[in-house]
Design an enzyme around this catalytic site. Sequence first.
Site, mmCIF file in Angstrom:
data_model
loop_
_atom_site.group_PDB
_atom_site.id
_atom_site.type_symbol
_atom_site.label_atom_id
_atom_site.label_comp_id
_atom_site.label_asym_id
_atom_site.label_seq_id
_atom_site.Cartn_x
_atom_site.Cartn_y
_atom_site.Cartn_z
ATOM 1 C CG HIS A 100 -1.622 -1.024 1.519
ATOM 2 N ND1 HIS A 100 -1.348 -2.179 2.037
ATOM 3 C CD2 HIS A 100 -3.015 -0.918 1.512
ATOM 4 C CE1 HIS A 100 -2.439 -3.046 2.254
ATOM 5 N NE2 HIS A 100 -3.490 -2.361 1.775
ATOM 6 C CG ASP A 103 1.815 -1.125 3.399
ATOM 7 O OD1 ASP A 103 0.945 -0.780 4.214
ATOM 8 O OD2 ASP A 103 1.703 -1.978 2.765
HETATM 9 C C1 XLS Z 1 -7.779 -7.100 4.266
HETATM 10 C C2 XLS Z 1 -7.257 -7.017 2.953
HETATM 11 C C3 XLS Z 1 -5.860 -6.187 2.704
HETATM 12 C C4 XLS Z 1 -5.860 -6.278 1.042
HETATM 13 C C5 XLS Z 1 -5.044 -4.976 0.525
HETATM 14 O O1 XLS Z 1 -8.346 -7.753 4.764
HETATM 15 O O2 XLS Z 1 -6.576 -8.325 2.829
HETATM 16 O O3 XLS Z 1 -4.832 -6.720 3.325
HETATM 17 O O4 XLS Z 1 -5.042 -7.125 0.726
HETATM 18 O O5 XLS Z 1 -5.579 -3.866 1.046
#
Ligand code: XLS
Length: 437
Positions: A100, A103
Amino acid sequence: MTEYFNIKKVQYEGPNSKNDFAFKFYNPDQILLGKKMKEHLPFAMAWWHNLCNGGKDIFGDETADKSFGAETKTMEHAKAKADAGFEMMEKLGIEYFCFHDLDLVAEADDIKETNRRLDEISDYILEKMKTTGIKCLWGTANMFNNSRYMNGAGSTTSADVFCFAAAQVKKALDLTVKLGGKGYVFWGGREGYETLLNTDMKFELDNIANLMSMAVEYGRKIGFKGDFYIEPKPKEPMKHQYDYDAATAIGFLKQYGLDKDFKLNVEANHATLAGHTFQHDLRVSAMNGMLGSIDANQGDNLLGWDTDQFPSNVYDTTLCMYEVLKAGGITGGLNFDAKTRRPSYTREDMLHAFILGMDSFALGLLNAAKIVEDGRIDDFVKERYSSFESGIGAEIVGKKTKLEDLAAYAEKLGEPALPESGRQEKLEAILNTVMFG
Ligand code: XLS
Ligand code: NI
Ligand code: NI
């Protein structure tokens, strides 16, 4: 440069090895069905769980130290995380990562400064990608943490917040293209609602689609050739999320004409939260030609939330890889959207977690290849529908019949014989024999 993980590169040593830092089943260069294991299993590391998450939960603070020796929220910290991440991926032989925007760097008070930080860190990451050969699987924008997104991003009630979301998507797409990402994910974290008493559902869905359409238009303009993905999830953090499951997301994409540019990123733990098996959502995506990528984790049947565990259940990984093989592979990858348990807070635990996940998927692949080669299950399914291969069945499939024709056929026939037995228990026994025999 600081060494964060005090081990040599993890090697395949086979099932009899007692070395905790060796693969027992994942043998990257082993050929299966004409392809190397590592090509069947394009593993990815999730930046957020591994380099950011310290195990904070609603009742307690972090247990794991993810500072990597730097002051948190600084650019030094952002770079230390990248250093640690690349070292870990190299030592494990993981060839992809997912991220993200937030991140990678701490969000600043001003989006222009956040974007400047993103430019700086992506230059840094790009250098590391060049020297290691590690690639980006997909990027995305975090549009759920900040309080401005309390009502969602595309589904927000505020036009200004909608614009802010658009700005984040634009920048995250820029980053994904810069890093050569294969995909761009929309996980609708807060794209949902708590109560219809205050919600215009149709309006929100139209707006989400609008945001996605603009993202496609912009992405294609800047040269993004990969797939956009919706990652379905039925709930958490919202009570009801619009991308409930694979079938719902596919319907939405088709309704808004987004199905040419989008595929699905199917997450195991999200499928089970929707009341399906992981295999079900993989099949729904695959049969619509929309199985793009996989978030490879597992949940806990006794808990009603996304526990994001590293996969250990070999039945599930087997049936997942069986679907992937039947679909002819995936263009995306297997992203471990997974974190160590809160009391497993050391760097050794991070390595153990990946070794577990990679070995579980290697076992799943080995088993799935055996199921395909054995052929009994596929043959049984084919045979089960064989009454549609000739006679009236073939005419039905060939769309040559009218309802009146079939009614006349049925009247002449009288009571039909019972369909053949479904033989579930026999098939489960075959699965066990193939897996453990
Ligand atoms: C949350 C999601 C998230 C996505 C990316 O439950 O799995 O981690 O994979 O935003
Ligand atoms: Ni996910
Ligand atoms: Ni998830």
